[in-house]
Design an enzyme around this catalytic site. Structure first.
Site, short mmCIF file in Angstrom:
data_model
loop_
_atom_site.label_atom_id
_atom_site.label_comp_id
_atom_site.label_asym_id
_atom_site.label_seq_id
_atom_site.Cartn_x
_atom_site.Cartn_y
_atom_site.Cartn_z
N ASN A 1 -7.37 -11.68 -3.49
CA ASN A 1 -7.44 -10.33 -2.94
C ASN A 1 -8.76 -9.69 -3.34
OD1 ASN A 1 -6.72 -7.20 -3.93
ND2 ASN A 1 -6.13 -7.70 -1.84
N ASP B 1 -11.85 -7.04 -1.00
CA ASP B 1 -12.96 -6.89 -0.05
C ASP B 1 -12.95 -7.88 1.10
OD1 ASP B 1 -13.95 -4.69 -1.27
OD2 ASP B 1 -15.82 -5.58 -1.97
N ALA C 1 -5.75 -5.29 2.16
CA ALA C 1 -5.24 -3.92 2.16
C ALA C 1 -6.07 -3.07 3.10
CB ALA C 1 -5.24 -3.35 0.74
N ARG C 2 -7.21 -2.54 2.60
CA ARG C 2 -8.02 -1.62 3.40
C ARG C 2 -8.52 -2.24 4.70
NH1 ARG C 2 -12.20 0.42 -1.04
NH2 ARG C 2 -12.00 -1.78 -1.59
N MET D 1 0.85 -1.19 0.00
CA MET D 1 0.00 0.00 0.00
C MET D 1 0.88 1.24 0.00
SD MET D 1 -2.93 -1.15 2.75
CE MET D 1 -1.81 -2.04 3.84
N VAL D 2 0.79 2.02 -1.05
CA VAL D 2 1.60 3.23 -1.16
C VAL D 2 1.37 4.12 0.06
CG1 VAL D 2 1.99 5.32 -2.51
CG2 VAL D 2 1.61 3.14 -3.67
N CYS E 1 -1.82 -3.64 -9.27
CA CYS E 1 -2.23 -3.27 -7.88
C CYS E 1 -3.41 -4.04 -7.30
CB CYS E 1 -2.56 -1.78 -7.82
SG CYS E 1 -1.17 -0.71 -8.15
#
Length: 278
Positions: free
Chosen positions: A177, A179, A201-202, A36-37, A118
């Site tokens: 990957n 949700d 990620a999120r 994650m940037v 990504c």
């Protein structure tokens, strides 16, 4: 630069002997923190490892800048001996630059990842995605990560059946990957797709303790983040932004307005002490 890497390789690599591919052959769910940037830097990687994360990625790094600029190397990549297993992700369209960048970080990493979207998204015609993945496998990649949406899709449901089809047509490990917001969802996706691991990620930004089974960020995790971020010198904007994500579910609208407007580390620490005893 290269001489420095050569000099420390024998000591650093002793801490990184484990091949990540072994995890995918264990038959257990491999829990992965996504690249994650701005966010998946050393302090955050250290935090999620404390809460059940098996494998961490760095943020995406532009290989050309990394090779050509000492400043870029210093700002984009930091690690320590406890930061493993670690995968360094590069974006590159030049094989030589990618190779040069990989050589610089290889003493400090367990693997190199190439950013292909990504992560790689599926095509409307799933057979084209399967074909692409097979071609990647033929080049010798160790595993692939697939995001179960097309390029045009943003918030639509993830096509887990497409990830399952890709997995069924591959011999190498596949990571799913898209949700995943809880450990239960991670386990469900793992079973539905038949993949070897899940990348989040999120979901981890909102709850770094997710892989340990917590439904929302526990106060202990927030405390751990404060300690790690201060110890490792995390810039204020990053330090504050992570806390905004972590506290999303446990703060009221009014509390968010106040907390999000804070502008210094001391103000944040005072707020956390006054409201949560941290």
């Amino acid at each position: 630069m290269f001489m420095k890497s050569d000099c420390i390789q024998t000591t650093i690599c002793q801490e990184r002997k484990r091949d990540p591919i072994e995890m995918f052959h264990s038959g257990q769910l491999v829990k992965v923190s996504a690249p994650m940037v701005r966010y998946s830097k050393l302090a955050f990687r250290t935090l999620v490892r404390k809460y059940g994360c098996d494998l961490c990625y760095t943020p995406m790094i532009v290989a050309a800048d990394f090779v050509r600029s000492i400043k870029a190397r210093d700002s984009e990549f930091t690690t320590n001996q406890g930061d493993c297993p670690l995968i360094v992700q590069f974006a590159a369209n030049d094989a030589r630059l990618l190779s040069d960048a990989a050589r610089i970080v290889c003493p400090y990493a367990n693997g190199i990842d190439i950013n292909c979207g990504c992560p790689q998204r599926i095509h409307d015609d799933i057979t084209r995605t399967v074909d692409l993945c097979r071609k990647a496998e033929a080049t010798g990649v160790s595993w692939i990560t697939v995001h179960g949406r097309t390029v045009e899709e943003r918030h639509q449901p993830v096509h887990y059946e497409a990830i399952k089809m890709i997995k069924e047509n591959m011999s190498i490990p596949v990571i799913a990957n898209g949700d995943i917001r809880s450990l239960k969802e991670a386990e469900n996706v793992w079973h539905i797709t038949g993949t070897d691991g899940v990348m989040v990620a999120r979901g981890l930004l909102a709850n770094p303790a997710m892989f340990a089974g917590y439904e929302e960020t526990p106060l202990k995790c927030i405390w751990d983040w404060v300690d790690l971020a201060l110890e490792l010198g995390t810039p204020y904007m990053c330090f504050h932004q992570h806390l905004m994500y972590m506290m999303e579910k446990i703060t009221s609208r009014q509390e968010k307005r106040v907390f999000n407007a804070l502008s210094s580390t001391s103000a944040v620490l005072d707020y956390l002490t006054n409201h949560y005893g941290i």
